[in-house]
Enzyme design. Structure first.
Site, PDB file in Angstrom:
ATOM      1  N   HIS A 153      -3.985   1.839  -8.608  1.00  0.00           N
ATOM      2  CA  HIS A 153      -5.089   2.731  -8.992  1.00  0.00           C
ATOM      3  C   HIS A 153      -5.500   2.646 -10.457  1.00  0.00           C
ATOM      4  O   HIS A 153      -6.681   2.763 -10.774  1.00  0.00           O
ATOM      5  CB  HIS A 153      -4.714   4.188  -8.704  1.00  0.00           C
ATOM      6  CG  HIS A 153      -4.747   4.557  -7.256  1.00  0.00           C
ATOM      7  ND1 HIS A 153      -5.930   4.721  -6.557  1.00  0.00           N
ATOM      8  CD2 HIS A 153      -3.762   4.795  -6.354  1.00  0.00           C
ATOM      9  CE1 HIS A 153      -5.665   5.061  -5.297  1.00  0.00           C
ATOM     10  NE2 HIS A 153      -4.350   5.100  -5.143  1.00  0.00           N
ATOM     11  N   SER A 196      -2.222  -3.033  -3.802  1.00  0.00           N
ATOM     12  CA  SER A 196      -0.793  -2.874  -4.049  1.00  0.00           C
ATOM     13  C   SER A 196       0.063  -3.357  -2.874  1.00  0.00           C
ATOM     14  O   SER A 196       1.275  -3.211  -2.897  1.00  0.00           O
ATOM     15  CB  SER A 196      -0.466  -1.405  -4.358  1.00  0.00           C
ATOM     16  OG  SER A 196      -0.807  -0.575  -3.256  1.00  0.00           O
ATOM     17  N   GLU A 255      -9.000   3.827  -1.555  1.00  0.00           N
ATOM     18  CA  GLU A 255      -7.767   3.236  -1.030  1.00  0.00           C
ATOM     19  C   GLU A 255      -7.983   1.874  -0.358  1.00  0.00           C
ATOM     20  O   GLU A 255      -7.194   0.960  -0.543  1.00  0.00           O
ATOM     21  CB  GLU A 255      -7.083   4.195  -0.044  1.00  0.00           C
ATOM     22  CG  GLU A 255      -6.528   5.472  -0.679  1.00  0.00           C
ATOM     23  CD  GLU A 255      -5.343   5.255  -1.626  1.00  0.00           C
ATOM     24  OE1 GLU A 255      -4.865   4.114  -1.753  1.00  0.00           O
ATOM     25  OE2 GLU A 255      -4.931   6.247  -2.264  1.00  0.00           O
TER      26      GLU A 255
HETATM   27 FE   LIG Z   1      -3.373   5.768  -3.377  1.00  0.00          FE
END
Ligand SMILES: [Fe+2]
Length: 298
Positions: free
Chosen positions: A148, A208, A189
């Site tokens: 993020h 990620s 996201e």
């Molecule tokens: Fe997140």
């Protein structure tokens, strides 16, 4: 991630953090922040970070959007140690007025939104174990910081996420949080963006994840569909596996437009309208690539 997701993802054997850990783990401060305690991370925890950092850094060139790469380059985030939130905040504050604050894990919705509305990004303080490199139920420091924080260096995303915090507090009052949460899910996201050389990742859940950063862009299975706000607000998502559909924005400034829209009339308009399943493709969709659906069928 939102608090409601935690209960759905809970498995009894894993150590839980934050809201998922129940009342015993409720922090002393009303805003759920804790000290990061950077000095207390062990060499083994820094080593987990290094493994995760190095393999994502190898994978992301040509996959992550330009803004992600740019943000990462300008932050004190490297392979050797878990970043210190105080140093991240110093840089972020100068760029976009954001800070990173430590929380034990998932926090209640209203606490989460209140932080975002005030340009504080709540990041999990803990790091996953070496036996959980690829799958984690809760957002840890690697997901939150690696995924993020680089995007928060971008002014459009910085304003968009703050607006999401403000909108979240309102949506909670109106009882329509599920609709708004889908927008966050499919943008912040799991969003993809069209860039000059093709589709790129800007969503932290993808950036990620080693496996999803390949699946989202290269696999024939998922649908890739042009982002349409009302359509997304009516679309369920998967919390337990790769997404069946990814929604693609034409550029990040599109998020700034979203941030300035009054969602009130939208909630009224979609109230009672049919909702869509994660893998649905509609006749009205602008489809960029239609998925085979094979992965989720199997
Ligand atoms: Fe997140």
């Amino acid at each position: 991630m939102l608090a409601a997701e935690a209960t759905l993802q809970a498995t009894p054997q894993a150590t839980k953090h934050g809201l998922a850990a129940g009342d015993a783990a409720k922090p002393e401060r009303a805003d759920w922040t804790i000290d990061q305690g950077w000095e207390k991370y062990t060499p083994a925890q820094h080593a987990v970070w290094k493994t995760l950092f190095e393999r994502q850094t190898q994978l992301l060139p040509g996959r992550a959007c330009d803004e992600f790469v740019e943000g990462m380059k300008n932050l004190p985030i490297g392979a050797d140690e878990i970043p210190d939130f105080r140093r991240l905040s110093d840089v972020l504050m100068q760029r976009t007025g954001w800070q990173v604050v430590a929380v034990p894990g998932l926090v209640p919705d209203e606490v989460f939104f209140e932080h975002l509305a005030n340009r504080r990004f709540p990041s999990g303080q803990f790091i996953r174990g070496a036996d959980q490199l690829d799958y984690l139920e809760e957002p840890d420091v690697f997901h939150d910081v690696f995924g993020h924080v680089p995007m928060l260096m971008n002014p459009a995303i910085a304003d968009y996420i703050q607006a999401y915090g403000v909108g979240g507090l309102r949506a909670k009052e109106l009882g329509v949080l599920d609709k708004l949460a889908r927008v966050y899910w499919y943008t912040v996201e799991f969003g993809l963006v069209q860039q000059k050389d093709g589709l790129r990742i800007y969503g932290a859940g993808i950036a990620s994840s080693r496996t999803e950063s390949v699946f989202a862009l290269d696999d024939a299975s998922p649908n890739r569909i042009a982002f349409d706000l009302e359509r997304v607000m009516r679309t369920h998502y998967r919390i337990d596996d790769f997404q069946e559909s990814y929604f693609v924005i034409e550029n990040l400034d599109r998020l700034l437009e979203l941030a300035s829209i009054d969602f009130g009339p939208l909630y009224a308009r979609i109230d009672g309208q049919p909702e869509f399943q994660p893998g649905d493709v509609l006749p009205t969709d602008a489809v960029i690539s239609r998925g085979t659906g094979r992965y989720h069928q199997a």
